[in-house]
Motif scaffolding. Structure first.
Motif, PDB file in Angstrom:
ATOM      1  N   VAL A   1       7.540 -23.400  24.702  1.00 35.57           N
ATOM      2  CA  VAL A   1       6.340 -23.611  23.885  1.00 35.57           C
ATOM      3  C   VAL A   1       6.017 -22.339  23.108  1.00 35.57           C
ATOM      4  CG1 VAL A   1       3.840 -24.026  23.944  1.00 35.57           C
ATOM      5  CG2 VAL A   1       5.373 -25.441  25.326  1.00 35.57           C
ATOM      6  N   LEU A   2       6.063 -21.197  23.770  1.00 41.22           N
ATOM      7  CA  LEU A   2       5.807 -19.931  23.080  1.00 41.22           C
ATOM      8  C   LEU A   2       6.776 -19.751  21.920  1.00 41.22           C
ATOM      9  CD1 LEU A   2       5.189 -17.653  26.167  1.00 41.22           C
ATOM     10  CD2 LEU A   2       3.561 -17.998  24.291  1.00 41.22           C
ATOM     11  N   TRP A   3       8.067 -19.994  22.154  1.00 42.00           N
ATOM     12  CA  TRP A   3       9.075 -19.836  21.106  1.00 42.00           C
ATOM     13  C   TRP A   3       8.818 -20.816  19.954  1.00 42.00           C
ATOM     14  CZ3 TRP A   3      11.995 -16.914  18.544  1.00 42.00           C
ATOM     15  CH2 TRP A   3      13.081 -17.376  17.806  1.00 42.00           C
TER      16      TRP A   3
ATOM     17  N   TYR B   1      20.778 -16.405  30.371  1.00 39.21           N
ATOM     18  CA  TYR B   1      20.120 -17.284  29.410  1.00 39.21           C
ATOM     19  C   TYR B   1      19.984 -16.578  28.066  1.00 39.21           C
ATOM     20  CZ  TYR B   1      19.090 -20.232  33.384  1.00 39.21           C
ATOM     21  OH  TYR B   1      19.218 -21.036  34.477  1.00 39.21           O
ATOM     22  N   THR B   2      19.825 -17.419  27.021  1.00 41.49           N
ATOM     23  CA  THR B   2      19.692 -16.905  25.653  1.00 41.49           C
ATOM     24  C   THR B   2      18.591 -17.675  24.924  1.00 41.49           C
ATOM     25  OG1 THR B   2      21.238 -18.489  24.676  1.00 41.49           O
ATOM     26  CG2 THR B   2      22.185 -16.443  25.582  1.00 41.49           C
ATOM     27  N   ILE B   3      18.358 -17.318  23.681  1.00 41.00           N
ATOM     28  CA  ILE B   3      17.395 -18.043  22.845  1.00 41.00           C
ATOM     29  C   ILE B   3      17.819 -19.503  22.702  1.00 41.00           C
ATOM     30  CG2 ILE B   3      16.460 -18.250  20.498  1.00 41.00           C
ATOM     31  CD1 ILE B   3      16.511 -15.176  20.352  1.00 41.00           C
ATOM     32  N   ALA B   4      19.117 -19.754  22.688  1.00 40.78           N
ATOM     33  CA  ALA B   4      19.605 -21.136  22.564  1.00 40.78           C
ATOM     34  C   ALA B   4      19.069 -22.019  23.681  1.00 40.78           C
ATOM     35  CB  ALA B   4      21.136 -21.157  22.554  1.00 40.78           C
ATOM     36  N   ASP B   5      18.882 -21.456  24.874  1.00 47.33           N
ATOM     37  CA  ASP B   5      18.327 -22.235  25.984  1.00 47.33           C
ATOM     38  C   ASP B   5      16.886 -22.651  25.706  1.00 47.33           C
ATOM     39  OD1 ASP B   5      20.533 -22.211  28.013  1.00 47.33           O
ATOM     40  OD2 ASP B   5      20.281 -20.047  27.710  1.00 47.33           O
ATOM     41  N   LEU B   6      16.152 -21.814  24.988  1.00 45.98           N
ATOM     42  CA  LEU B   6      14.784 -22.174  24.588  1.00 45.98           C
ATOM     43  C   LEU B   6      14.809 -23.329  23.605  1.00 45.98           C
ATOM     44  CD1 LEU B   6      13.300 -18.628  23.905  1.00 45.98           C
ATOM     45  CD2 LEU B   6      12.764 -20.131  25.825  1.00 45.98           C
ATOM     46  N   GLU B   7      15.743 -23.272  22.676  1.00 45.02           N
ATOM     47  CA  GLU B   7      15.814 -24.281  21.622  1.00 45.02           C
ATOM     48  C   GLU B   7      16.303 -25.626  22.138  1.00 45.02           C
ATOM     49  OE1 GLU B   7      18.099 -21.987  18.820  1.00 45.02           O
ATOM     50  OE2 GLU B   7      16.271 -21.146  17.952  1.00 45.02           O
ATOM     51  N   ARG B   8      17.076 -25.617  23.220  1.00 49.12           N
ATOM     52  CA  ARG B   8      17.574 -26.873  23.809  1.00 49.12           C
ATOM     53  C   ARG B   8      16.547 -27.541  24.713  1.00 49.12           C
ATOM     54  NH1 ARG B   8      22.628 -24.080  24.061  1.00 49.12           N
ATOM     55  NH2 ARG B   8      22.117 -23.184  26.083  1.00 49.12           N
ATOM     56  N   HIS B   9      15.549 -26.785  25.164  1.00 45.19           N
ATOM     57  CA  HIS B   9      14.586 -27.341  26.111  1.00 45.19           C
ATOM     58  C   HIS B   9      13.609 -28.243  25.389  1.00 45.19           C
ATOM     59  CE1 HIS B   9      11.096 -27.441  28.836  1.00 45.19           C
ATOM     60  NE2 HIS B   9      12.010 -27.351  29.772  1.00 45.19           N
ATOM     61  N   PRO B  10      13.453 -29.500  25.843  1.00 48.29           N
ATOM     62  CA  PRO B  10      12.487 -30.408  25.193  1.00 48.29           C
ATOM     63  C   PRO B  10      11.053 -29.963  25.461  1.00 48.29           C
ATOM     64  CG  PRO B  10      13.395 -31.417  27.177  1.00 48.29           C
ATOM     65  CD  PRO B  10      14.112 -30.100  26.970  1.00 48.29           C
TER      66      PRO B  10
ATOM     67  N   LYS C   1       8.263 -18.724  15.947  1.00 47.43           N
ATOM     68  CA  LYS C   1       9.633 -18.606  15.425  1.00 47.43           C
ATOM     69  C   LYS C   1       9.808 -17.353  14.570  1.00 47.43           C
ATOM     70  CE  LYS C   1      11.450 -22.512  16.895  1.00 47.43           C
ATOM     71  NZ  LYS C   1      12.766 -22.807  17.332  1.00 47.43           N
ATOM     72  N   ASN C   2       8.690 -16.736  14.154  1.00 51.79           N
ATOM     73  CA  ASN C   2       8.757 -15.509  13.357  1.00 51.79           C
ATOM     74  C   ASN C   2       8.900 -14.262  14.231  1.00 51.79           C
ATOM     75  OD1 ASN C   2       6.193 -15.664  14.440  1.00 51.79           O
ATOM     76  ND2 ASN C   2       5.184 -14.788  12.658  1.00 51.79           N
ATOM     77  N   ALA C   3       9.064 -14.455  15.529  1.00 53.94           N
ATOM     78  CA  ALA C   3       9.226 -13.323  16.453  1.00 53.94           C
ATOM     79  C   ALA C   3      10.500 -12.558  16.106  1.00 53.94           C
ATOM     80  CB  ALA C   3       9.294 -13.843  17.892  1.00 53.94           C
TER      81      ALA C   3
ATOM     82  N   VAL D   1       4.630 -11.145  22.139  1.00 51.93           N
ATOM     83  CA  VAL D   1       5.066 -12.512  22.404  1.00 51.93           C
ATOM     84  C   VAL D   1       6.533 -12.518  22.826  1.00 51.93           C
ATOM     85  CG1 VAL D   1       5.707 -13.142  20.012  1.00 51.93           C
ATOM     86  CG2 VAL D   1       4.904 -14.905  21.615  1.00 51.93           C
ATOM     87  N   GLU D   2       7.349 -11.617  22.264  1.00 52.76           N
ATOM     88  CA  GLU D   2       8.755 -11.550  22.662  1.00 52.76           C
ATOM     89  C   GLU D   2       8.883 -11.190  24.140  1.00 52.76           C
ATOM     90  OE1 GLU D   2       8.543 -10.389  18.265  1.00 52.76           O
ATOM     91  OE2 GLU D   2       7.477  -9.804  20.078  1.00 52.76           O
ATOM     92  N   ASP D   3       8.124 -10.172  24.568  1.00 53.11           N
ATOM     93  CA  ASP D   3       8.183  -9.781  25.978  1.00 53.11           C
ATOM     94  C   ASP D   3       7.614 -10.867  26.881  1.00 53.11           C
ATOM     95  OD1 ASP D   3       9.489  -7.213  26.047  1.00 53.11           O
ATOM     96  OD2 ASP D   3       7.741  -6.410  25.007  1.00 53.11           O
ATOM     97  N   MET D   4       6.628 -11.598  26.389  1.00 53.36           N
ATOM     98  CA  MET D   4       6.055 -12.677  27.203  1.00 53.36           C
ATOM     99  C   MET D   4       7.071 -13.804  27.377  1.00 53.36           C
ATOM    100  SD  MET D   4       3.120 -13.027  28.749  1.00 53.36           S
ATOM    101  CE  MET D   4       4.176 -13.398  30.118  1.00 53.36           C
ATOM    102  N   ILE D   5       7.778 -14.150  26.292  1.00 54.40           N
ATOM    103  CA  ILE D   5       8.823 -15.185  26.389  1.00 54.40           C
ATOM    104  C   ILE D   5       9.912 -14.733  27.355  1.00 54.40           C
ATOM    105  CG2 ILE D   5      10.659 -16.375  25.125  1.00 54.40           C
ATOM    106  CD1 ILE D   5       8.770 -16.270  22.620  1.00 54.40           C
ATOM    107  N   ALA D   6      10.350 -13.490  27.205  1.00 55.77           N
ATOM    108  CA  ALA D   6      11.409 -12.965  28.082  1.00 55.77           C
ATOM    109  C   ALA D   6      10.962 -12.947  29.537  1.00 55.77           C
ATOM    110  CB  ALA D   6      11.816 -11.569  27.615  1.00 55.77           C
ATOM    111  N   ASP D   7       9.716 -12.572  29.779  1.00 55.20           N
ATOM    112  CA  ASP D   7       9.184 -12.577  31.146  1.00 55.20           C
ATOM    113  C   ASP D   7       9.230 -13.977  31.738  1.00 55.20           C
ATOM    114  OD1 ASP D   7       7.453 -11.437  33.421  1.00 55.20           O
ATOM    115  OD2 ASP D   7       6.201 -13.071  32.642  1.00 55.20           O
ATOM    116  N   ARG D   8       8.812 -14.967  30.969  1.00 57.30           N
ATOM    117  CA  ARG D   8       8.834 -16.350  31.452  1.00 57.30           C
ATOM    118  C   ARG D   8      10.260 -16.801  31.722  1.00 57.30           C
ATOM    119  NH1 ARG D   8       4.210 -15.482  33.293  1.00 57.30           N
ATOM    120  NH2 ARG D   8       2.517 -16.782  32.641  1.00 57.30           N
ATOM    121  N   MET D   9      11.195 -16.402  30.864  1.00 55.38           N
ATOM    122  CA  MET D   9      12.602 -16.751  31.077  1.00 55.38           C
ATOM    123  C   MET D   9      13.133 -16.080  32.349  1.00 55.38           C
ATOM    124  SD  MET D   9      13.660 -18.915  28.864  1.00 55.38           S
ATOM    125  CE  MET D   9      15.448 -18.773  28.942  1.00 55.38           C
TER     126      MET D   9
END
Length: 186
Positions: free
Chosen positions: A151-153, A176-185, A157-159, A126-134
């Motif tokens: 949505v994946l993140w 980009y960072t994880i913070a960008d995922l958390e800011r996205h509605p 959250k236990n990733a 799931v981590e690599d999938m999130i990174a790929d999408r980013m």
């Protein structure tokens, strides 16, 4: 499988496991599911896909396994696909790479799903999938991928946060960072 998925998706996942088993029985490394099908798996069909993208160094062996399972290569007007379709599923399968995320993904993190009599299916982490999408989002060619990554993140959250942070930085060249995922509605 404990979660509930679309009927077509679960049937296709089981066929993917069967094709994987055929490859392993011949002495080859099992293919890994990537792309939209991995997103659908990790979101329990909240985000649906129309195809199964696969990473394998033995495309010809995988495609023979698909043919053995009844898959066909569509042809004719309006059928410009590189992939294979099973007539009962209408979900396409396509080999998109010979190495997992161009060698950037950690193969030790590939997730294994036991599908009982149908065999096992290997899925990108799931981590690599999130990174790929980013990475796809950061390229500017796929603006909707930030939403998929978010949505994946939100569901995972236990990733491994340290690994995810490194992979996002690699895929987005530090933009980009994880913070960008958390800011996205969502």
């Amino acid at each position: 499988m404990e979660a509930v998925y679309r009927r077509e998706f679960e049937a296709a996942l089981r066929m993917f496991a069967q094709a994987s088993g055929k490859m392993v029985a011949l002495g080859f490394e099992a293919p890994v599911l990537v792309g939209g099908a991995a997103v659908e798996l990790y979101t329990t069909s909240r985000i649906a896909t129309g195809d199964f993208d696969v990473s394998t160094g033995r495309q010809e062996v995988f495609e023979q396994a698909l043919r053995d399972l009844g898959f066909v290569k569509p042809s004719g007007p309006g059928m410009a696909t590189k992939g294979w379709i099973h007539p009962d599923l209408m979900l396409g399968f396509e080999v998109v790479s010979s190495t997992l995320l161009d060698g950037m993904a950690d193969r030790d993190r590939v997730y294994l799903i036991d599908l009982g009599d149908d065999g096992d299916a290997r899925i990108i982490s799931v981590e690599d999938m999130i990174a790929d999408r980013m990475g796809q989002f950061a390229s500017g060619s796929a603006p909707d991928m930030l939403g998929q990554a978010s949505v994946l993140w939100s569901l995972h959250k236990n990733a491994d946060r340290a690994y995810l942070a490194r992979r996002i930085s690699e895929e987005t060249f530090g933009d980009y960072t994880i913070a960008d995922l958390e800011r996205h509605p969502l």
